[in-house]
Motif scaffolding. Structure first.
Motif, short mmCIF file in Angstrom:
data_model
loop_
_atom_site.label_atom_id
_atom_site.label_comp_id
_atom_site.label_asym_id
_atom_site.label_seq_id
_atom_site.Cartn_x
_atom_site.Cartn_y
_atom_site.Cartn_z
N UNK A 1 28.03 -17.61 -0.70
CA UNK A 1 28.42 -18.63 0.27
C UNK A 1 29.93 -18.78 0.27
N UNK A 2 30.50 -19.17 1.43
CA UNK A 2 31.95 -19.39 1.48
C UNK A 2 32.36 -20.44 0.46
N UNK A 3 33.49 -20.23 -0.17
CA UNK A 3 33.98 -21.18 -1.18
C UNK A 3 34.33 -22.51 -0.53
N UNK A 4 33.86 -23.57 -1.14
CA UNK A 4 34.18 -24.93 -0.68
C UNK A 4 34.41 -25.81 -1.89
N UNK A 5 35.05 -26.94 -1.63
CA UNK A 5 35.32 -27.85 -2.74
C UNK A 5 34.05 -28.56 -3.20
N UNK A 6 33.14 -28.88 -2.28
CA UNK A 6 31.93 -29.58 -2.67
C UNK A 6 30.92 -28.60 -3.26
N UNK A 7 30.00 -29.14 -4.01
CA UNK A 7 28.97 -28.34 -4.65
C UNK A 7 28.06 -27.72 -3.59
N UNK A 8 27.69 -26.47 -3.78
CA UNK A 8 26.83 -25.76 -2.84
C UNK A 8 25.50 -25.40 -3.50
N UNK A 9 24.45 -25.22 -2.69
CA UNK A 9 23.17 -24.78 -3.27
C UNK A 9 23.30 -23.40 -3.90
N UNK A 10 22.48 -23.16 -4.92
CA UNK A 10 22.41 -21.83 -5.54
C UNK A 10 21.14 -21.16 -5.01
N UNK A 11 21.29 -19.96 -4.43
CA UNK A 11 20.15 -19.29 -3.80
C UNK A 11 20.10 -17.81 -4.19
N UNK A 12 18.87 -17.34 -4.40
CA UNK A 12 18.63 -15.92 -4.65
C UNK A 12 17.54 -15.45 -3.70
N UNK A 13 17.74 -14.31 -3.07
CA UNK A 13 16.73 -13.73 -2.19
C UNK A 13 16.12 -12.51 -2.86
N UNK A 14 14.82 -12.38 -2.76
CA UNK A 14 14.10 -11.29 -3.43
C UNK A 14 13.21 -10.57 -2.42
N UNK A 15 13.33 -9.26 -2.34
CA UNK A 15 12.46 -8.43 -1.49
C UNK A 15 11.24 -8.02 -2.28
N UNK A 16 10.07 -8.34 -1.76
CA UNK A 16 8.83 -7.99 -2.42
C UNK A 16 7.90 -7.29 -1.42
N UNK A 17 6.85 -6.70 -1.94
CA UNK A 17 5.86 -6.03 -1.10
C UNK A 17 4.48 -6.57 -1.43
N UNK A 18 3.73 -6.89 -0.38
CA UNK A 18 2.36 -7.37 -0.55
C UNK A 18 1.51 -6.75 0.55
N UNK B 1 18.62 -21.95 -14.34
CA UNK B 1 17.74 -23.06 -14.03
C UNK B 1 16.62 -22.65 -13.09
N UNK B 2 16.95 -21.83 -12.06
CA UNK B 2 15.92 -21.34 -11.14
C UNK B 2 14.88 -20.50 -11.88
N UNK B 3 15.35 -19.69 -12.82
CA UNK B 3 14.45 -18.85 -13.60
C UNK B 3 13.49 -19.71 -14.42
N UNK B 4 13.96 -20.87 -14.90
CA UNK B 4 13.09 -21.78 -15.65
C UNK B 4 12.09 -22.47 -14.73
N UNK B 5 12.54 -22.94 -13.60
CA UNK B 5 11.67 -23.69 -12.68
C UNK B 5 10.62 -22.78 -12.05
N UNK B 6 11.02 -21.56 -11.69
CA UNK B 6 10.11 -20.60 -11.07
C UNK B 6 9.94 -19.39 -12.00
N UNK B 7 8.91 -19.37 -12.83
CA UNK B 7 8.71 -18.23 -13.74
C UNK B 7 8.55 -16.90 -13.01
N UNK B 8 8.24 -16.92 -11.73
CA UNK B 8 8.10 -15.67 -10.97
C UNK B 8 9.45 -15.05 -10.61
#
Length: 225
Positions: free
Chosen positions: A112-129, A92-99
């Motif tokens: 993230x630590x496992x929990x019973x409630x739903x947690x955010x899905x996050x990806x970190x990307x190292x880039x150079x500019x 879904x993230x790949x669809x929302x953010x084509x970059x």
């Protein structure tokens, strides 16, 4: 031959003039009443028809297009518009953010630590500019309202509106322990954000413009209508 006796010309059975006049008056009155009845019936019919037409004119149009029309959802499935869900997970993230690309070796999912409630899905990307390190964090939040409330508490600032109000950009001038300043751009109507961290505010803002691509808000849930 002599003329008949004047009295013999009188027919006692014949109606007199007054009777004839009364009959003519009654006949004319009856005709007028019939005309009035016909006109009254026509008038009532016209009023009823006008009332029905007016009710149809001012009635709310059926919402067929908003509910039953079949569209292509973000994940390629065909479904009624109201059954298309918000994009989910890394795909879904790949669809929302084509970059963002799931197969990009410069990106990794934040565990993230496992929990019973739903947690955010996050990806970190190292880039150079401009030969300097920039960090991008793409996030699918569990709730639009909770996500925006969290950002307002975190940045304690009024966000800037971009893309005609489709996105809200929260900026902070505070330098963190890694020597970075950051901003977070959030969709105003969808639970997705991207955080940009860079050594300077100028580089941070440039990275948002040059490294991050957003899908238009009206195409986040639906591919084609």
């Amino acid at each position: 031959m002599s003329d008949p006796d004047p009295m013999s010309r009188f027919d006692p059975e014949a109606p007199d003039a007054d009777d004839l006049d009364e009959r003519h008056v009654a006949f004319r009155t009856l005709k007028r009443v019939r005309v009035l009845l016909v006109l009254g019936t026509l008038l009532v019919g016209l009023l009823v028809a006008a009332g029905i037409g007016a009710s149809k004119l001012w009635a709310d149009p059926p919402e067929r297009d908003a509910v039953s029309r079949t569209v292509t959802c973000w994940n390629g499935t065909e479904a009624p518009l109201d059954e298309c869900t918000e994009p989910e997970g890394g795909r879904g993230l790949q669809w929302v953010f084509p970059s963002f690309r799931l197969d990009d070796s410069r990106c990794a999912e934040i565990e993230r630590p496992a929990r019973t409630e739903k947690r955010p899905v996050e990806f970190t990307c190292d880039r150079t500019l401009d030969q300097r390190r920039v960090v991008l964090v793409y996030t699918a939040r569990t709730s639009l309202d909770q996500g925006l409330a969290f950002l307002r508490r975190t940045y304690d600032a009024t966000p800037d509106e971009e893309a005609d109000g489709e996105r809200l950009v929260f900026r902070s001038p505070v330098v963190d322990d890694d020597g970075f300043v950051e901003l977070t751009a959030a969709y105003a109507e969808h639970p997705f954000t991207v955080t940009v961290r860079a050594p300077t505010e100028e580089l941070r803002d440039t990275a948002l413009d040059e490294l991050v691509r957003f899908r238009p808000a009206d195409q986040v849930v639906v591919r084609s209508r």
